[in-house]
Every structure is written in structure tokens, then in C-alpha cells.
Design an enzyme around this catalytic site. Sequence first.
Site, PDB file in Angstrom:
ATOM      1  N   GLU A  79       0.852  -1.071   0.068  1.00  0.00           N
ATOM      2  CA  GLU A  79       0.087   0.043   0.092  1.00  0.00           C
ATOM      3  C   GLU A  79       0.994   1.343   0.004  1.00  0.00           C
ATOM      4  O   GLU A  79       0.649   2.191  -0.891  1.00  0.00           O
ATOM      5  CB  GLU A  79      -1.000   0.076   1.152  1.00  0.00           C
ATOM      6  CG  GLU A  79      -1.764  -1.201   1.386  1.00  0.00           C
ATOM      7  CD  GLU A  79      -1.438  -2.265   2.010  1.00  0.00           C
ATOM      8  OE1 GLU A  79      -2.105  -3.298   2.775  1.00  0.00           O
ATOM      9  OE2 GLU A  79       0.021  -2.289   2.169  1.00  0.00           O
ATOM     10  N   CYS A 106      -2.078  -3.398   7.416  1.00  0.00           N
ATOM     11  CA  CYS A 106      -1.653  -3.470   8.968  1.00  0.00           C
ATOM     12  C   CYS A 106      -2.147  -2.248   9.315  1.00  0.00           C
ATOM     13  O   CYS A 106      -2.731  -1.559   8.588  1.00  0.00           O
ATOM     14  CB  CYS A 106      -0.291  -3.813   8.712  1.00  0.00           C
ATOM     15  SG  CYS A 106       0.675  -2.202   8.270  1.00  0.00           S
ATOM     16  N   CYS A 109      -0.357   0.812   7.749  1.00  0.00           N
ATOM     17  CA  CYS A 109      -1.037   0.945   6.432  1.00  0.00           C
ATOM     18  C   CYS A 109      -2.594   1.741   6.351  1.00  0.00           C
ATOM     19  O   CYS A 109      -2.993   2.488   5.631  1.00  0.00           O
ATOM     20  CB  CYS A 109      -0.691   0.025   5.492  1.00  0.00           C
ATOM     21  SG  CYS A 109       0.950  -0.528   5.077  1.00  0.00           S
TER      22      CYS A 109
END
Length: 152
Positions: A79, A106, A109
Site C-alpha cells: 500500500e 496493517c 498502512c
Amino acid sequence: MGKRISKDEYFMRIAEVASLRSTCIKRKVGAVLVKDDHILSTGYNGAPSGFSHCTPETCVRKSLSPGDKPELCRGVHAEINCIIQAAIHGTAIEGNISLYSTTFPCMSCLKLLINANIKRLIYKEEYNMDNEIKKSLINDSQLEIINLKLGE
């Protein structure tokens, strides 16, 4: 001739192809940044540009559970690489922006996507979905989240 796939499936399949470039030995992730049904950039996870790739011998997280000690990972997430690629090429990330990712982001991100004002997050595989802080961020954000199951 087969059934025409949806735009969401089309972009997710491109994210899957991007994941094939991943150099991470634990999890291959691909992402595609899309504005008004046009691809802005793609990304995959791996070591920073110009650095040697991780190997089974050099990965310090290989025996850890997913999500444990993320600060030890030298990889840049898909990302983030998507957003970096857009920035490097002078592409503004504003407006009707969607991010397609093969894996749910996560925490770091997810915060980045919220701050970048991404409108839609479309993902295929779940990751650390029991995290209460992540759930709170999702609930408090304006981010539309779609779990896309391909081939169903």
C-alpha cells in the site's frame, strides 16, 4: 465466451499480479491505486528500492507470528509503495480513490490510507482483524471497506 468480470474483480486481479513481484518471503501482497476506474499506480511488498531482498537466511521475522514485531521488518508494504509510486510520478491522490489490496492493511498502512483520504478499500484476505484499535479506526473513518471474494 465467458462472463465479463466486474471492475472490482479486474482491479483485484491486477493486485494479484502485482503481488507476484513481491520479494517478501513470508507474505506476498499486491496493491493497486485507482481513481475513477483508472489505475494510478501499483505496488508490492519488499525491501526498499536498491536494497538486497530478504532471504530465508536474512529474514528476522521468519519464525514470528503474523503481526508480531513489525518494526523488525525491512520491507516496505504494498500500500505504501502504491502511494510512493504515485508521488514519484507526480500523480495526485485526491478525489474518488480506491485501493485494491490482496491483504487487508496493517495498522500503519490503514492509518496512512485514512490520512490520504482514500475513499474505498477493497481487499481479498483478512489480516489481524481482531485488533480492537484497528476496528475502532475502521468504525471512526469514512473509509468504505469491501471484502472481495474472487471466484464465488
